[in-house]
Enzyme design. Structure first.
Site, short mmCIF file in Angstrom:
data_model
loop_
_atom_site.label_atom_id
_atom_site.label_comp_id
_atom_site.label_asym_id
_atom_site.label_seq_id
_atom_site.Cartn_x
_atom_site.Cartn_y
_atom_site.Cartn_z
N LYS A 121 0.82 -1.21 0.00
CA LYS A 121 0.00 0.00 0.00
C LYS A 121 0.85 1.26 0.00
O LYS A 121 0.40 2.32 -0.44
CB LYS A 121 -0.97 -0.03 1.18
CG LYS A 121 -1.99 -1.15 0.97
CD LYS A 121 -3.10 -1.16 1.97
CE LYS A 121 -4.17 -2.16 1.56
NZ LYS A 121 -3.67 -3.56 1.52
C1 PLP Z 1 -4.29 -4.66 0.85
C2 PLP Z 1 -3.48 -5.91 0.69
C3 PLP Z 1 -3.83 -6.89 -0.27
C4 PLP Z 1 -5.07 -6.78 -1.15
O1 PLP Z 1 -4.95 -5.80 -2.13
P1 PLP Z 1 -6.27 -5.27 -2.91
O2 PLP Z 1 -5.80 -4.12 -3.72
O3 PLP Z 1 -7.23 -4.87 -1.82
O4 PLP Z 1 -6.77 -6.40 -3.74
C5 PLP Z 1 -3.00 -8.00 -0.41
N1 PLP Z 1 -1.92 -8.16 0.38
C6 PLP Z 1 -1.57 -7.25 1.32
C7 PLP Z 1 -0.38 -7.51 2.16
C8 PLP Z 1 -2.33 -6.09 1.51
O5 PLP Z 1 -1.98 -5.20 2.44
#
Ligand code: PLP
Length: 451
Positions: free
Chosen positions: A109
């Site tokens: 993120k």
């Molecule tokens: C948020 C997250 C995801 C999922 O990503 P999306 O964009 O919501 O599909 C997968 N792995 C981790 C470690 C995350 O923090």
């Protein structure tokens, strides 16, 4: 110039700056660009990440920011990463791992939020305005949003997490930040309680105005846009390739779909699901059926309603806002609907037992530790890969030290935190504890803004 339209077809089109700050459209829809610009030919895999990023994203922001200023923000955002390639590719037997966890909070993120925080600050400064970001988090989002807001003069941030229900590492990544514009509240309740409180704050018009509430959640277009870049850089290095993505809200993998639309040679897009596998069932038979959320070893994917999926459904319904509205209200109303499919996506479900098995097996064969989310993507890639001659890229969405218990259970090895976070468990924490009560939470937010 790109304008943004709502997937529900009613809200008026807006430019990038407005879409950035608005998040959700006024008709309840998500903003999408009114066209998919083509990438220039011949992206060279050797150029610095921030240069490619500026080029890829430029058509989406042009008109709302000067090119020089934008290039500067992008360069700063990715200078905050602890790897010279920002999102490096690593070989893993017959697969490639795309490591997206070199940002400040060890999860993917950061790739979007490090830029989005700076874009907010730039746009708010230009308008002579401020905003208060309020976020509900079950783990990763809160710390990434906090790191995006630290030291931004135009922003205050208040993060609600469910008391006792996030891991020690996750909580401390939020509560040990000592910036005056960062505020943490532990809510005596579940993640859903936190999310309901945030929604109620947004629904209270006079409160929203008073504290200038804004959101950086995963439906924000700017986050999706920033994620397109690493699909482009991967294909620039490897040539035509496939991607396997551990998927929750569908933001990350949808960015892969966009990269393909813009001209990146993408063969397969594989959705990796844990037991919360509504998207895997959709990919198999076109049904969208909500089931209760079950907790798993990959908590950032414990989601049943994947908000960004609406953007794809809008495309598959011929960009018809009325049909999208009708489908979504049937789905939200009765919890199930028949939805169009896209042949480019395939999906596989990887349960907790298989996840642990993959972590162990990868460690035994290669010595590498992978986190449970990444392991789901690896499992899905192996299950669905069509052509062994086309490189398969598995997105590594979190550093293994972010989920040390699962990794240790699988391998017997407890992954250490990187040097710069080694003293995290000794740092001083600062947070309030409040009941799941709207009036008290609103008072806390107002105090944060006044301070
Ligand atoms: C948020 C997250 C995801 C999922 O990503 P999306 O964009 O919501 O599909 C997968 N792995 C981790 C470690 C995350 O923090």
């Amino acid at each position: 110039m790109v304008q943004y339209v709502s997937t529900r077809g009613v809200a008026p089109p807006l430019g990038f700056g407005d879409v950035l700050l608005a998040g959700l459209a006024t008709d309840g829809g998500l903003y999408v660009p009114d066209q998919w610009p083509r990438l220039a030919d011949g992206f060279d895999g050797k150029r610095p990440y921030h240069e490619v990023a500026t080029d890829v994203m430029w058509p989406y922001v042009e008109g709302s920011i000067e090119r020089e200023a934008f290039a500067g923000l992008v360069a700063e955002a990715y200078a905050a990463f602890h790897h010279p390639e920002v999102c490096p590719l690593v070989e893993l037997d017959d697969l490639h791992l795309l490591e997206l966890f070199w940002g400040p909070t060890l999860a993917f993120k950061d790739v979007a939020l490090q830029l989005v925080g700076r874009l907010f600050d730039h746009e708010l400064t230009r308008r002579g305005s401020r905003a208060t970001i309020v976020v509900a988090t079950s783990g990763d989002t809160g710390s990434a949003a906090i790191e995006a807001c630290i030291d931004r003069a135009t922003l205050d941030i208040v993060v609600l997490h469910p008391a006792g229900r996030v891991s020690d590492v996750q909580r401390r990544q939020m509560t040990t930040v000592q910036a005056p514009n960062v505020h943490n509240v532990a809510i005596e309740g579940t993640f859903d309680d936190c999310q309901d409180l945030v929604k109620a704050c947004f629904a209270d018009g006079s409160f929203r105005e008073r504290v200038r509430l804004s959101a950086m959640n995963s439906i924000n277009w700017a986050r999706v846009m920033a994620q397109v870049v690493y699909y482009v850089t991967s294909a620039a290095k490897l040539g035509p390739c496939s991607f396997s993505v551990p998927t929750g809200n569908f933001g990350n993998i949808f960015a892969g779909w966009i990269a393909d639309r813009m001209g990146t040679p993408v063969q397969q897009l594989v959705i990796g699901s844990n037991r919360n596998d509504i998207l895997a069932r959709w990919a198999a038979d076109g049904s969208l059926v909500v089931e209760p959320v079950v907790p798993t070893l990959s908590p950032s994917m414990d989601i049943q309603v994947s908000s960004n999926h609406e953007r794809l459904l809008f495309e598959l319904l011929g960009r018809d806002g009325a049909r999208t509205t009708e489908l979504l209200s049937r789905f939200r109303g009765v919890g199930s609907a028949e939805a169009p499919q896209d042949q480019r996506f395939e999906a596989a479900t990887v349960d907790d037992a298989a996840t642990l098995h993959i972590i162990r097996e990868v460690h035994e064969r290669t010595g590498l530790l992978v986190d449970p989310h990444t392991a789901v993507g690896i499992g899905a890639a192996r299950a669905r890969r069509r052509d062994p001659d086309v490189p398969m890229v598995c997105l590594a969405t979190a550093h293994p030290a972010k989920f040390p218990d699962a990794v240790e259970e699988a391998t017997g090895v407890r992954p250490p935190l990187p040097e710069r976070l080694a003293d995290l468990l000794q740092r001083e924490e600062r947070y309030d504890v409040l009941p799941a009560d709207l009036a008290q939470v609103q008072r806390r937010i107002e105090a944060a803004v006044g301070s």
